[in-house]
Design a protein around this motif. Structure first.
Motif, short mmCIF file in Angstrom:
data_model
loop_
_atom_site.label_atom_id
_atom_site.label_comp_id
_atom_site.label_asym_id
_atom_site.label_seq_id
_atom_site.Cartn_x
_atom_site.Cartn_y
_atom_site.Cartn_z
N LYS A 229 6.80 -34.41 26.34
CA LYS A 229 7.53 -34.33 27.60
C LYS A 229 6.59 -34.10 28.77
O LYS A 229 5.55 -33.48 28.64
CB LYS A 229 8.52 -33.17 27.56
N GLU A 230 7.02 -34.58 29.92
CA GLU A 230 6.36 -34.21 31.17
C GLU A 230 7.32 -33.28 31.90
O GLU A 230 8.49 -33.59 32.05
CB GLU A 230 6.10 -35.45 32.03
N GLN A 231 6.81 -32.16 32.37
CA GLN A 231 7.66 -31.27 33.15
C GLN A 231 7.23 -31.27 34.61
O GLN A 231 6.09 -31.54 34.93
CB GLN A 231 7.57 -29.85 32.60
N VAL A 232 8.17 -30.97 35.45
CA VAL A 232 7.86 -30.86 36.88
C VAL A 232 8.06 -29.41 37.32
O VAL A 232 8.64 -28.62 36.60
CB VAL A 232 8.74 -31.79 37.73
N TYR A 233 7.58 -29.12 38.51
CA TYR A 233 7.78 -27.77 39.03
C TYR A 233 7.55 -27.74 40.51
O TYR A 233 7.29 -28.77 41.12
CB TYR A 233 6.87 -26.77 38.32
#
Lengths: 417, 312
Positions: free
Chosen positions: B308-312
C-alpha cells in the motif's frame, strides 16, 4: 485531593516560587500573536514538515522568524512540533530542517521519534528537545530514561493521574509538561492507526481523520446492541478542562500547562489562554485566598467545542466522560471581530470583521487580563463614514461606538442564541 | 541452502506451544498481560519456565521470548526489577519491550538477555532501529503499517535483526479507557456489565464499511480494537526471505490452536522449500489452500500494508 496532598513526594501545600509556563497552540502567525498577547509564556506551532497536523496552516521559516520576534517582545518562546514517527524517506532533509529551526530562533522542538530526538541533539544543540506526548510516557523510570538521554522536558501521556505526576516529580528532577485543556485522543497517543486502516492516511505522520469520533455499531453475540440511530458506539472523548483545578496542578509541580488546539480558531486560543493566565496569576498573587472565579469558567465555556471533563487526572474516564448523544457543538457565541484602533476622544473603535454582525445584536468585548463588557451594536460605518446596515464582509474595517474604552487586539464576540 | 528466517508464533497455553513446535515454529512470544501486550493466553513465571523447558528439550533450538511490551505505569514499573530478574533466571531467550523503563531496568536486572524493541505502530524506520540498537536492543520489530519497500530498506540499513508480522490480525487502536463498559453503561439495562473480554466475540462495524468486522475487547489495561482482515503473506514470503528478514511472526490472537497449527505448517513448508533451493523456489498453492480452508469467511486474507501507499 487529600490522598494526593499526602503523597510523600509533596512538601504539603507549599508556595511554589516558580510559575508554571502557560503553553498555547498557534495554528498560524496571527494566532501566535494573539496567544502571546493574551498571556501565553510559550506557543507551539507546526512547520511545513514533520508535524502531526498536515491540515493546519503551518508556518514557513519566515513566519517562524516573525513569530519569534513578536514573542520575544513579551518574553515568550516559540516551540515547533516535530512529532511524527518518521519513516525511512522522512529522514532525508531532517538535519537541514532542524538546523533551520535553530537558526530562526525556535526555543525547542517537541519530538516523539527517537531518531528525531537524537538528530536534533547532534545537529542543532541550540534547540531544546521536549519529548512529545506521542511517546505515551506514564512512569518515572521512563522519564528518567529521557532525562539520561539529555532531554530537559517530558510531555506526559494524557493517561497520567495527578498522583502519578507527583510520584514522577518526586523521583526525577525534570520539567514536566501536561495537557490541561482541549481535545484528547481517546487512545494512547501514537497507539492508534484507525486512519491508516479506514482511509490509508498515516495517523502518526499527520493524516489522522479522527475515526475515533465516528459512530460504530457494536455487536454482542452476533447482534447489534445500539438500537436508536443516535445511540451508536463511539470512542470519542469529551474535551479536557482543568480550569477548576489550577492549585492542584501547580502543587504537584507541573512545569508547563499545555493547551491543545493548533487547528482551533483565533477566538478559541485567545479566550482559553486569557482564562488560564488569570487563574495562574491569581494563584501566585495569593495562594491562600485563591478561589476559582466563575467568569473564567464562563469564558472557557464560550469557546468550548464539546462538553468538558478532567480526563485521567483524578480517575479513569467512564460513561460520563464520553460523547454518545449527538454533539451540541456550538457555544452560544460567535467570534465577530478584532479591535484595530480606538479613539478615546470620540469613543469610536475600528473593528476588523470576522463574522457577520449588525445593529441591535448583543456583543461582548474582551481583552487580556479579564477586561470585559457587554453592549448592543449601535450604528455602523465604513472608514469613509458611510452608514452600513450590517458588517457583511470578512476582514472589512467597521467603525462603531464602544461603551467602554477598548484596545487594539481586544476581541468582540456576538451572542447567537 | 539459504539461511532460514525464524518462524515466530504466539501460544495461548503450554499445550498449544507444544503443538506449534511440532508444526514447525522456531520461537514464541509469550508472557502475562500485566507486562505483555495483547497476548492470546497467560503464561505466569511458572508456565514460562515450563515453556523454556519444553523449548530446550525440543529437537530444534526453539526460543522463548518474554513479552514485556506494554506501556508501564509507575506501579507496574516498580515491579519490573523483580520480574526481569526472574525472567533472566528462567533463561528466556529475549525480553521484548516497548517502553524505555524496561530497558533501564533490564541493564541491572537482566544483563545479557537480548532485548527486542517492539512498540508496534511506532517502530517505523531504520533510524529508530539504530537508536534502540545503540541502547542495547538486538532486534527491531517493525510496524505493520510499513510497506515492503520500507521493510527491505530498513533491513539494508541496520545491523539489528528485523522482525515483521506475516500472518494474522493486528492491533489498530489501544486506549487505557474501558470503552465497551462505558458504552454499555450508557445503554444501561441488561447490557450493562456484559463481559467484553478477549474471546467474547464482540466486534464493531462502521456503517459505510458493512463488510468489515473489527474485533474489540477489554482487559484490565484498556480497550483494544483489532483489524478486520488477517495479513497473509505466504504467496510473497520469498520477497521477505530474499531480503534476509530475520524473523517472521504469525499472530495467533483470537484463533484456535487448530487454525494456528495449520498456519504454522504452511509457513514452515514455504520457508523450508525456499531455503532448500532459493533459485528454484516455486510457491505451492496448496499452502494457501490449507490456510483458506481454516480461514473465517468473515475475515479477509490481505497483504496488510505491504503493497500500500499511504498519504498524510
Amino acid at each position: 485531593m487529600a490522598m494526593i496532598l499526602n503523597h510523600p513526594g509533596l512538601k504539603g501545600n507549599r508556595h511554589r516560587l516558580e510559575r508554571p509556563e502557560l503553553l498555547a497552540p498557534a495554528g498560524n502567525l496571527e494566532k501566535l500573536k494573539f496567544a502571546v498577547h493574551y498571556g501565553a509564556d510559550a506557543v507551539y506551532i507546526g512547520g511545513q514538515k514533520y508535524g502531526l497536523r498536515s491540515g493546519a496552516d503551518n508556518f514557513s521559516f519566515e513566519e517562524m522568524r516573525e513569530g519569534v520576534e513578536f514573542a520575544e517582545r513579551y518574553g515568550a518562546k516559540v516551540f515547533v512540533a516535530t512529532n511524527i514517527y518518521a519513516h525511512n524517506e522522512d529522514i532525508e532533509g531532517l538535519e537541514a530542517y532542524l538546523r533551520k529551526l535553530e537558526e530562526v530562533g525556535i526555543a525547542a522542538i517537541i519530538a516523539a521519534d527517537p531518531a528525531i530526538v537524537e538528530t536534533a541533539q547532534r545537529v542543532a544543540p541550540g534547540l531544546e528537545v521536549h519529548l512529545s506526548t506521542q511517546q505515551s510516557v506514564l512512569n518515572w523510570r521512563t522519564v528518567q530514561f529521557w532525562k539520561d538521554e539529555g532531554l530537559p522536558r517530558v510531555v506526559l501521556a494524557r493517561e497520567t493521574s495527578l498522583e502519578e505526576i507527583a510520584e514522577i516529580k518526586s523521583h526525577v528532577d525534570i520539567e514536566i509538561e501536561a495537557f490541561i485543556h482541549g481535545a484528547m485522543c481517546s487512545s494512547f497517543s501514537g497507539r492508534c492507526v484507525l486512519s491508516n486502516h479506514f482511509t490509508d492516511r498515516d495517523s502518526n505522520r499527520g493524516g489522522c481523520c479522527q475515526s475515533c469520533r465516528w459512530k460504530y455499531d457494536l455487536y454482542v453475540d452476533g447482534d447489534t446492541v445500539n438500537g436508536e440511530e443516535d445511540n451508536q458506539f463511539t470512542m470519542g472523548s469529551k474535551d479536557l478542562c482543568m480550569i477548576r483545578h489550577i492549585p492542584e496542578l501547580i502543587e504537584v509541580g507541573v512545569d508547563s500547562f499545555k493547551i491543545e488546539g493548533r487547528m482551533k480558531s483565533l477566538h478559541y486560543v485567545a479566550t482559553v489562554v486569557n482564562a488560564y493566565r488569570q487563574a495562574i496569576d491569581s494563584y501566585f498573587e495569593d495562594s491562600a485566598s485563591y478561589e476559582l472565579k466563575p467568569e473564567w469558567l464562563d469564558e472557557v465555556n464560550k469557546a468550548a467545542n464539546r462538553p468538558l471533563n478532567t480526563g485521567f487526572f483524578f480517575d479513569t474516564p467512564s460513561t460520563e466522560e464520553h460523547i454518545y448523544e449527538p454533539e451540541d457543538k456550538a457555544a452560544p457565541y460567535d467570534f465577530a471581530g478584532v479591535v484595530l484602533e480606538y479613539d478615546a476622544e470620540t469613543g469610536l473603535a475600528v473593528i476588523q470583521q470576522r463574522n457577520h454582525f449588525k445593529p441591535g445584536q448583543e456583543i461582548e468585548f474582551f481583552g487580556p487580563g479579564g477586561t470585559f463588557f457587554k453592549q448592543q451594536v449601535g450604528e455602523l460605518y465604513d472608514l469613509e463614514g458611510a452608514s452600513l446596515d450590517a458588517a457583511r464582509h470578512p476582514l472589512q474595517h467597521i467603525v462603531l461606538r464602544t461603551e467602554q474604552p477598548v484596545n487594539p487586539m481586544d476581541m468582540m464576540r456576538k451572542r447567537i442564541r | 541452502m539459504a539461511r532460514k528466517p525464524e518462524l515466530l508464533a504466539t501460544a495461548a497455553s503450554l499445550e498449544e506451544l507444544r503443538r506449534l513446535i511440532d508444526a514447525g515454529a522456531d520461537a514464541f512470544i509469550i508472557g502475562e498481560s500485566r507486562y505483555g501486550a495483547r497476548l492470546p493466553g497467560e503464561f505466569g513465571l511458572e508456565q514460562l519456565e515450563q515453556a523454556v523447558g519444553i523449548a530446550r528439550s525440543s529437537q530444534r533450538q526453539v526460543r522463548i521470548y518474554a513479552a514485556v511490551n506494554n506501556l508501564m505505569d509507575n506501579r507496574t514499573s516498580d515491579t519490573l526489577p523483580g520480574y526481569l530478574a526472574q525472567l533472566a533466571q528462567i533463561g528466556v531467550d529475549a525480553i521484548v519491550f516497548g517502553d524505555p523503563s524496561v530497558l533501564i531496568v533490564a541493564r541491572e536486572a537482566a544483563p545479557g538477555v537480548p532485548l527486542h524493541w517492539n512498540a508496534e505502530m511506532t517502530s517505523t524506520s531504520y533510524a529508530q532501529a539504530e537508536y534502540w540498537g545503540r541502547r542495547g536492543a538486538s532486534r527491531i520489530v517493525l510496524a505493520r503499517e510499513l510497506n515492503m519497500e520500507q521493510v527491505i530498506e530498513v533491513k539494508g540499513l541496520t545491523e539489528l535483526e528485523v522482525q515483521v508480522q506475516v500472518h494474522g490480525m493486528t492491533n489498530i487502536y489501544h486506549s487505557k479507557r474501558s470503552l465497551v463498559d462505558s458504552y454499555l453503561g450508557h445503554l444501561g439495562g441488561e447490557r450493562e456489565g456484559v463481559d467484553s473480554s478477549l474471546g467474547k466475540g464482540m466486534f464493531l462495524m462502521e456503517p459505510e464499511r458493512r463488510d468489515e468486522r473489527y474485533p474489540i475487547y477489554q482487559d484490565d489495561y484498556g480497550t483494544y480494537m483489532m483489524s478486520s482482515d488477517d495479513i497473509c503473506m505466504i504467496e510473497n514470503l520469498h520477497e521477505l526471505m530474499e531480503a534476509d528478514i530475520d524473523s517472521l511472526r504469525i499472530e495467533g490472537l483470537m484463533k484456535s490452536p487448530e487454525y494456528n497449527e495449520t498456519i504454522v505448517r504452511a509457513y514452515r513448508a514455504a520457508i523450508d522449500a525456499y531455503a532448500a533451493d532459493p533459485d528454484g523456489y516455486r510457491f505451492n498453492n496448496e499452502w494457501l489452500n490449507a490456510i483458506r480452508h481454516v480461514q473465517d469467511p468473515e475475515r479477509e486474507l490481505s497483504y496488510g500494508f505491504f503493497y500500500k501507499e499511504q498519504v498524510y
